[in-house]
Motif scaffolding. Structure first.
Motif, PDB file in Angstrom:
ATOM      1  N   VAL A  72      40.868 -39.109  55.722  1.00 35.80           N
ATOM      2  CA  VAL A  72      40.932 -37.680  55.448  1.00 35.80           C
ATOM      3  C   VAL A  72      40.261 -37.349  56.598  1.00 35.80           C
ATOM      4  CG1 VAL A  72      41.249 -35.821  54.550  1.00 35.80           C
ATOM      5  CG2 VAL A  72      41.604 -37.563  52.882  1.00 35.80           C
ATOM      6  N   SER A  73      41.274 -37.087  57.368  1.00 31.29           N
ATOM      7  CA  SER A  73      40.711 -36.307  58.768  1.00 31.29           C
ATOM      8  C   SER A  73      41.024 -34.789  59.653  1.00 31.29           C
ATOM      9  CB  SER A  73      40.582 -37.031  59.994  1.00 31.29           C
ATOM     10  OG  SER A  73      42.516 -37.801  60.361  1.00 31.29           O
ATOM     11  N   LYS A  79      44.649 -29.192  60.351  1.00 28.80           N
ATOM     12  CA  LYS A  79      45.074 -29.383  59.494  1.00 28.80           C
ATOM     13  C   LYS A  79      44.626 -30.923  59.112  1.00 28.80           C
ATOM     14  CE  LYS A  79      49.911 -26.932  59.283  1.00 28.80           C
ATOM     15  NZ  LYS A  79      50.816 -27.022  58.747  1.00 28.80           N
ATOM     16  N   TRP A  80      44.784 -31.461  57.598  1.00 27.45           N
ATOM     17  CA  TRP A  80      44.189 -32.710  56.853  1.00 27.45           C
ATOM     18  C   TRP A  80      45.157 -33.580  57.214  1.00 27.45           C
ATOM     19  CZ3 TRP A  80      38.890 -32.496  57.138  1.00 27.45           C
ATOM     20  CH2 TRP A  80      38.070 -31.277  57.777  1.00 27.45           C
ATOM     21  N   ARG A  81      44.988 -34.372  57.921  1.00 27.81           N
ATOM     22  CA  ARG A  81      45.675 -36.050  57.578  1.00 27.81           C
ATOM     23  C   ARG A  81      45.084 -36.448  56.263  1.00 27.81           C
ATOM     24  NH1 ARG A  81      46.729 -37.240  63.091  1.00 27.81           N
ATOM     25  NH2 ARG A  81      48.068 -35.843  62.776  1.00 27.81           N
ATOM     26  N   ALA A  82      45.631 -37.117  56.213  1.00 24.55           N
ATOM     27  CA  ALA A  82      45.183 -38.576  55.012  1.00 24.55           C
ATOM     28  C   ALA A  82      46.550 -39.765  55.415  1.00 24.55           C
ATOM     29  CB  ALA A  82      45.757 -38.352  53.835  1.00 24.55           C
ATOM     30  N   ARG A  83      45.418 -40.923  55.815  1.00 26.22           N
ATOM     31  CA  ARG A  83      45.802 -42.053  56.934  1.00 26.22           C
ATOM     32  C   ARG A  83      45.325 -43.200  55.558  1.00 26.22           C
ATOM     33  NH1 ARG A  83      44.978 -42.012  62.862  1.00 26.22           N
ATOM     34  NH2 ARG A  83      45.669 -39.728  63.480  1.00 26.22           N
ATOM     35  N   TRP A  84      46.457 -44.120  55.687  1.00 23.65           N
ATOM     36  CA  TRP A  84      46.592 -45.672  54.953  1.00 23.65           C
ATOM     37  C   TRP A  84      46.780 -46.577  55.339  1.00 23.65           C
ATOM     38  CZ3 TRP A  84      50.075 -41.709  53.627  1.00 23.65           C
ATOM     39  CH2 TRP A  84      51.396 -42.209  52.803  1.00 23.65           C
ATOM     40  N   GLY A  89      50.480 -54.295  55.647  1.00 16.88           N
ATOM     41  CA  GLY A  89      49.609 -53.569  56.638  1.00 16.88           C
ATOM     42  C   GLY A  89      50.164 -52.280  57.820  1.00 16.88           C
ATOM     43  N   THR A  90      51.368 -51.527  57.163  1.00 17.09           N
ATOM     44  CA  THR A  90      51.565 -51.038  58.543  1.00 17.09           C
ATOM     45  C   THR A  90      51.099 -49.197  57.777  1.00 17.09           C
ATOM     46  OG1 THR A  90      53.993 -51.632  57.682  1.00 17.09           O
ATOM     47  CG2 THR A  90      53.864 -49.261  58.143  1.00 17.09           C
ATOM     48  N   GLN A  91      50.960 -48.382  58.666  1.00 20.02           N
ATOM     49  CA  GLN A  91      50.378 -47.505  58.905  1.00 20.02           C
ATOM     50  C   GLN A  91      50.694 -46.517  58.237  1.00 20.02           C
ATOM     51  OE1 GLN A  91      47.254 -46.848  61.847  1.00 20.02           O
ATOM     52  NE2 GLN A  91      46.423 -44.594  60.700  1.00 20.02           N
ATOM     53  N   ARG A  92      50.396 -45.209  57.449  1.00 19.80           N
ATOM     54  CA  ARG A  92      51.329 -43.932  57.093  1.00 19.80           C
ATOM     55  C   ARG A  92      50.021 -43.260  57.093  1.00 19.80           C
ATOM     56  NH1 ARG A  92      56.838 -45.316  55.802  1.00 19.80           N
ATOM     57  NH2 ARG A  92      56.561 -47.974  54.782  1.00 19.80           N
ATOM     58  N   SER A  93      50.755 -42.002  56.820  1.00 18.54           N
ATOM     59  CA  SER A  93      50.136 -40.937  57.067  1.00 18.54           C
ATOM     60  C   SER A  93      50.424 -39.669  56.097  1.00 18.54           C
ATOM     61  CB  SER A  93      49.772 -40.491  58.360  1.00 18.54           C
ATOM     62  OG  SER A  93      50.767 -39.775  59.565  1.00 18.54           O
ATOM     63  N   ARG A  94      50.113 -38.509  56.101  1.00 17.53           N
ATOM     64  CA  ARG A  94      50.864 -36.567  55.698  1.00 17.53           C
ATOM     65  C   ARG A  94      49.522 -35.976  55.556  1.00 17.53           C
ATOM     66  NH1 ARG A  94      52.930 -36.679  49.799  1.00 17.53           N
ATOM     67  NH2 ARG A  94      53.650 -33.689  50.176  1.00 17.53           N
ATOM     68  N   PHE A  96      48.513 -31.663  55.219  1.00 16.37           N
ATOM     69  CA  PHE A  96      48.070 -30.647  54.351  1.00 16.37           C
ATOM     70  C   PHE A  96      47.482 -30.133  54.842  1.00 16.37           C
ATOM     71  CE2 PHE A  96      48.568 -34.939  52.279  1.00 16.37           C
ATOM     72  CZ  PHE A  96      49.484 -34.671  51.458  1.00 16.37           C
ATOM     73  N   GLY A  97      47.644 -28.721  54.373  1.00 14.55           N
ATOM     74  CA  GLY A  97      46.435 -27.472  55.027  1.00 14.55           C
ATOM     75  C   GLY A  97      44.757 -27.668  53.977  1.00 14.55           C
ATOM     76  N   ARG A  98      44.771 -28.017  53.382  1.00 11.31           N
ATOM     77  CA  ARG A  98      43.213 -28.343  52.424  1.00 11.31           C
ATOM     78  C   ARG A  98      42.522 -29.356  52.248  1.00 11.31           C
ATOM     79  NH1 ARG A  98      43.371 -25.181  47.839  1.00 11.31           N
ATOM     80  NH2 ARG A  98      44.134 -26.512  46.120  1.00 11.31           N
ATOM     81  N   ARG A  99      41.635 -29.900  52.849  1.00  9.40           N
ATOM     82  CA  ARG A  99      40.889 -31.329  52.448  1.00  9.40           C
ATOM     83  C   ARG A  99      41.155 -32.050  51.408  1.00  9.40           C
ATOM     84  NH1 ARG A  99      35.461 -33.040  55.286  1.00  9.40           N
ATOM     85  NH2 ARG A  99      35.434 -35.068  54.884  1.00  9.40           N
ATOM     86  N   ARG A 100      40.891 -31.324  50.525  1.00 11.17           N
ATOM     87  CA  ARG A 100      40.544 -31.450  48.933  1.00 11.17           C
ATOM     88  C   ARG A 100      42.219 -31.910  48.988  1.00 11.17           C
ATOM     89  NH1 ARG A 100      39.856 -26.399  44.009  1.00 11.17           N
ATOM     90  NH2 ARG A 100      38.954 -25.930  46.811  1.00 11.17           N
ATOM     91  N   ASP A 101      43.484 -31.260  49.306  1.00 10.47           N
ATOM     92  CA  ASP A 101      44.911 -31.713  48.997  1.00 10.47           C
ATOM     93  C   ASP A 101      44.869 -33.258  49.231  1.00 10.47           C
ATOM     94  OD1 ASP A 101      45.031 -29.515  46.757  1.00 10.47           O
ATOM     95  OD2 ASP A 101      46.477 -28.266  49.172  1.00 10.47           O
ATOM     96  N   ALA A 102      44.476 -33.391  50.908  1.00 10.62           N
ATOM     97  CA  ALA A 102      44.595 -34.768  51.909  1.00 10.62           C
ATOM     98  C   ALA A 102      43.797 -35.440  51.059  1.00 10.62           C
ATOM     99  CB  ALA A 102      44.190 -34.716  53.107  1.00 10.62           C
ATOM    100  N   GLU A 103      42.510 -35.343  50.700  1.00 12.96           N
ATOM    101  CA  GLU A 103      41.525 -36.631  49.338  1.00 12.96           C
ATOM    102  C   GLU A 103      42.252 -36.993  48.332  1.00 12.96           C
ATOM    103  OE1 GLU A 103      37.882 -34.354  49.584  1.00 12.96           O
ATOM    104  OE2 GLU A 103      37.270 -35.595  51.472  1.00 12.96           O
ATOM    105  N   TYR A 104      43.104 -35.578  47.739  1.00 13.48           N
ATOM    106  CA  TYR A 104      43.541 -35.787  46.057  1.00 13.48           C
ATOM    107  C   TYR A 104      44.888 -36.650  46.512  1.00 13.48           C
ATOM    108  CZ  TYR A 104      45.972 -35.445  41.953  1.00 13.48           C
ATOM    109  OH  TYR A 104      46.915 -35.343  40.979  1.00 13.48           O
TER     110      TYR A 104
END
Length: 120
Positions: A72-73, A79-84, A89-94, A96-104
């Protein structure tokens, strides 16, 4: 009586093994002593196998891409981006407005990926 292949039989339940142990526990014959000894060896092997299965599952979780790949960065916009990475091997991201939401969301996505065997 035709011998059966051991692969054709269902494994005995713990309850059934306990019944057999109780049945032969009071007998003093050599056969009963051998059966009790074999039951004790089954218990020891079952304990060893149970531990090794837990260890295999633990290592699989550690080595699976969904278990180790994700972050999460903060973006330039604040905003906060969750990457995985997907299992392939495909990289994805989404985002969020809050870091807590991205981590969850990232933890939840990784859990779903593990449950699905590496596919989301």
């Amino acid at each position: 009586m035709k011998p059966t292949d051991s692969h054709d039989r269902e494994p005995m339940s713990a309850e059934r093994l306990a019944e057999i142990r109780t049945q032969y526990a009071t007998e003093t014959s050599t056969d009963a002593a051998v059966i009790i000894e074999l039951l004790n060896e089954i218990d020891q092997l079952d304990d060893l196998l149970g531990d090794s299965e837990d260890e295999v599952e633990r290592l699989q979780r550690l080595l699976s891409p969904s278990a180790v790949s994700g972050s999460v960065s903060r973006t330039l916009s604040g905003k906060w981006r969750a990457r995985w990475r997907e299992a392939d091997g495909t990289q994805r991201s989404r985002t969020f407005g809050r870091r807590r939401d991205a981590e969850y969301w990232l933890k939840d996505a990784q859990a779903r990926q593990r449950q699905a065997g590496g596919a989301e």
